[in-house]
Design an enzyme around this catalytic site. Structure first.
Site, PDB file in Angstrom:
ATOM      1  N   LYS A 152       0.891  -1.178   0.000  1.00 14.04           N
ATOM      2  CA  LYS A 152       0.000   0.000   0.000  1.00 14.04           C
ATOM      3  C   LYS A 152       0.927   1.225   0.000  1.00 14.04           C
ATOM      4  O   LYS A 152       1.489   1.593   1.024  1.00 14.04           O
ATOM      5  CB  LYS A 152      -0.867  -0.034   1.259  1.00 14.04           C
ATOM      6  CG  LYS A 152      -2.192   0.690   1.147  1.00 14.04           C
ATOM      7  CD  LYS A 152      -2.120   2.150   0.809  1.00 14.04           C
ATOM      8  CE  LYS A 152      -1.792   3.007   2.019  1.00 14.04           C
ATOM      9  NZ  LYS A 152      -1.648   4.442   1.651  1.00 14.04           N
TER      10      LYS A 152
ATOM     11  N   GLU B 115       9.689   1.451  10.520  1.00 15.10           N
ATOM     12  CA  GLU B 115      10.721   2.428  10.148  1.00 15.10           C
ATOM     13  C   GLU B 115      10.075   3.798  10.270  1.00 15.10           C
ATOM     14  O   GLU B 115       9.313   4.209   9.393  1.00 15.10           O
ATOM     15  CB  GLU B 115      11.173   2.191   8.696  1.00 15.10           C
ATOM     16  CG  GLU B 115      11.937   0.911   8.479  1.00 15.10           C
ATOM     17  CD  GLU B 115      13.385   1.000   8.964  1.00 15.10           C
ATOM     18  OE1 GLU B 115      13.759   2.012   9.579  1.00 15.10           O
ATOM     19  OE2 GLU B 115      14.133   0.048   8.718  1.00 15.10           O
TER      20      GLU B 115
END
Ligand code: NAD
Length: 532
Positions: free
Chosen positions: A178, A251
């Site tokens: 996505k 992250e």
């Protein structure tokens, strides 16, 4: 457009269903394309198809998948200019940055994976040290998770997802990506290139959509999630993932400090600060977000940074002379404006820049150097993610280490000095996933190096062998070489057996040797003991 941004500003879970997103060139406002958003049905269907395709994809074997990555690399190389142009159109960054920080990073990551995936992922023998267990053969088997979900941001819309997707694929996973709602088109280019290289359609899916599509993906039947984005979204995802114990790599954002010691070369360090703070209009997770300079060099360093910043050329990233393009969105510009205003209210001085360049377009912001900043200001504590370089002085090494670590984030940092040993000694004291001595940001392009943070900057690693290891489960395979023999430690315990086992412990661990020899003789009887 206004509605689009309003929708983005809302928490994803509360977003109304919108069916289309527009990809807009932030330099010109041109609509590059409109796409249907993936709804819950599309997300679930893609994950189901990826799951069905995974066993066969895993059956291809690493070496065949590597062949395909090599083909992808050559296709990308042949189309480097076209892909870089598309990245610049969708993000606004200068064309040369698209080439170097996106296309080159992906080409080299492909090289790394092609060279290392097999040696790093193949079965490994695990010798046993314990003499009681020597008769067993141990092996480490690295198995793909199954379906990896990847959710990515807009600031490096090609290199971030591509490096993660390739690591996941080569390990035998299938992938559902996505991409950011700001940059769906370049993600679709990645999909086309991989499919042209031979990746079967159901092995890799790109689902355009806003935050709601990402939220649906997190709750779907994926086996692991690799998320890159803001801390606030990362926290929300971690909460959802906790419910099903979905493994996640996060992250997240950064507030990277740059530490300039009293022996640093002012010309080199000031050029590094200006590039590190303003590359990609400051919208890099590894941007220099805080700069600390020894008080002895402060005045000269600040002047050098301001002078170099004034020379930067701001404009459309397709103009070869452009150093800095627009920011991605109104929302990001507002954060930058708020940080600059807050710093001024608390006594900071704007040496250059400080506001929008409306004549160029709504999201162009002048690269800004701030002096006399301190840790009471938002610009020194919260991620700005824009073209701002705040500079603060320090007295000694202890103080600068304390300042560098006085932060919720811990993605990366840099230390500048002519004495590498001194730089490395300070680097070891800074809490961050990466610390560079005499460079900034380039660690992201080192395919061998792990990328990731500590503290609020996230969990887990991408890139290098550590990024590859995130894509596999480690299974321990144990095979006994004496299948007809009952184990010494099975039931049928007795007082004699207890004594023998005391001696057995001495046999293995006692010093000196003669004690061990005697103990071995006393424990030997256990071998012939009757077991149930
Ligand atoms: P963001 O968190 O707003 O969005 C990232 C992605 O998450 C997008 O695809 C978005 O649609 C999706 N998303 C939004 N809400 C979601 C939800 N509830 N559930 C699942 N997905 C959701 O971040 P951004 O603005 O796109 O990116 C900028 C941030 O990313 C900065 O903080 C930057 O530091 C960080 N970043 C980190 C790294 C890194 O490697 N550590 C790299 C690049 C960017």
């Amino acid at each position: 457009m206004l509605l689009f941004y309003t929708v983005l500003a809302m928490p994803a879970d509360l977003e109304p269903a919108i069916s289309r997103i527009a990809s807009v060139n932030p330099a010109t406002g041109e609509v590059l394309g409109e796409l249907d958003c993936a709804g819950p049905t599309e997300v679930r269907a893609a994950v189901a198809r990826a799951r069905a395709a995974q066993p066969e994809w895993n059956g291809w074997g690493i070496r065949n998948r590597v062949k395909l990555l090599r083909r992808f690399q050559q296709l990308l190389l042949a189309r480097k200019a076209d892909i870089a142009r598309r990245i610049t159109h969708e993000t606004g960054k200068p064309y040369v940055e698209s080439l170097l920080t996106e296309v080159l990073v992906v080409l080299d990551a492909t090289r790394f994976l092609a060279e290392n995936a097999y040696p790093l992922l193949r079965e490994e023998k695990l010798p046993h040290g314990n003499p009681a267990l020597k008769a067993k053969s141990g092996r480490i088997v690295r198995e793909p998770y199954g379906v990896i979900g990847i959710i990515s941001p807009w600031n490096y819309p090609f290199s971030i997802p591509a490096t993660e997707v390739m690591a996941a694929l080569v390990a035998g996973n299938t992938v559902v990506l996505k991409p950011s709602e700001f940059t769906p088109l370049i993600a679709l280019e990645l999909q086309s290139l991989l499919r042209e290289a031979g990746v079967p359609n159901d092995v890799f899916h790109v689902l355009p959509g806003e935050g709601a599509a990402g939220a649906t993906l997190v709750k779907s039947e994926i086996d692991k999630l690799v998320f890159t984005g803001s801390v606030s979204t990362g926290r929300r995802i971690a909460q959802v993932a906790a419910e099903t114990l979905l493994p996640v790599v996060l992250e997240l954002g950064g507030k990277d400090p740059m530490v300039v010691l009293d022996d640093a070369d002012i010309d080199v360090a000031s050029s590094a600060a200006v590039w590190g703070a303003f590359v990609n209009a400051g919208q890099a997770c590894l941007s220099v977000e805080r700069c600390y300079i020894h008080q002895k060099l402060y005045a000269r360093f600040v002047d050098a940074c301001a002078e170099k910043t004034r020379k930067l050329r701001i404009g459309n990233g397709m103009d070869p002379a452009t150093d800095i393009g627009p920011m991605i969105s109104e929302q990001q510009v507002r954060i930058v404006e708020a940080h600059v205003a807050d710093s001024q209210n608390h006594g900071a001085r704007v040496l250059t820049g400080g506001g929008r360049l409306r004549e160029l377009g709504p999201t162009f912001f002048a690269p800004t150097v701030l002096a006399e900043v301190n840790h009471n200001m938002r610009v020194m504590r919260e991620e700005t993610f824009g073209p701002i370089l705040p500079i603060m002085s320090f007295r000694d090494e202890d103080e600068v280490v304390r300042l560098a670590n006085d932060c919720d984030y811990g993605l990366a940092a840099s230390v500048w000095t002519r004495d590498r040993n001194r730089g490395e000694a300070i680097a070891r004291q800074i809490h961050a996933g990466t610390v560079m001595v005499n460079d900034v940001l380039s660690c992201f392009s080192i395919s061998e190096a792990p990328h990731g943070g500590v503290k609020a900057s996230g969990l887990g690693r991408t890139h290098g062998r550590w990024g590859l290891e995130e894509m596999v489960r480690v299974k321990y395979l144990d095979s006994d070489r004496l299948p007809r023999m009952k184990k010494i430690w099975w039931f049928g315990y007795s007082d004699d057996f207890a004594r023998e086992m005391e001696s057995f412990l001495d046999t293995i661990f006692a010093r000196p040797w003669r004690v061990r020899v005697g103990a071995a003789l006393r424990s030997a009887g256990a071998l012939w003991r009757r077991k149930l």
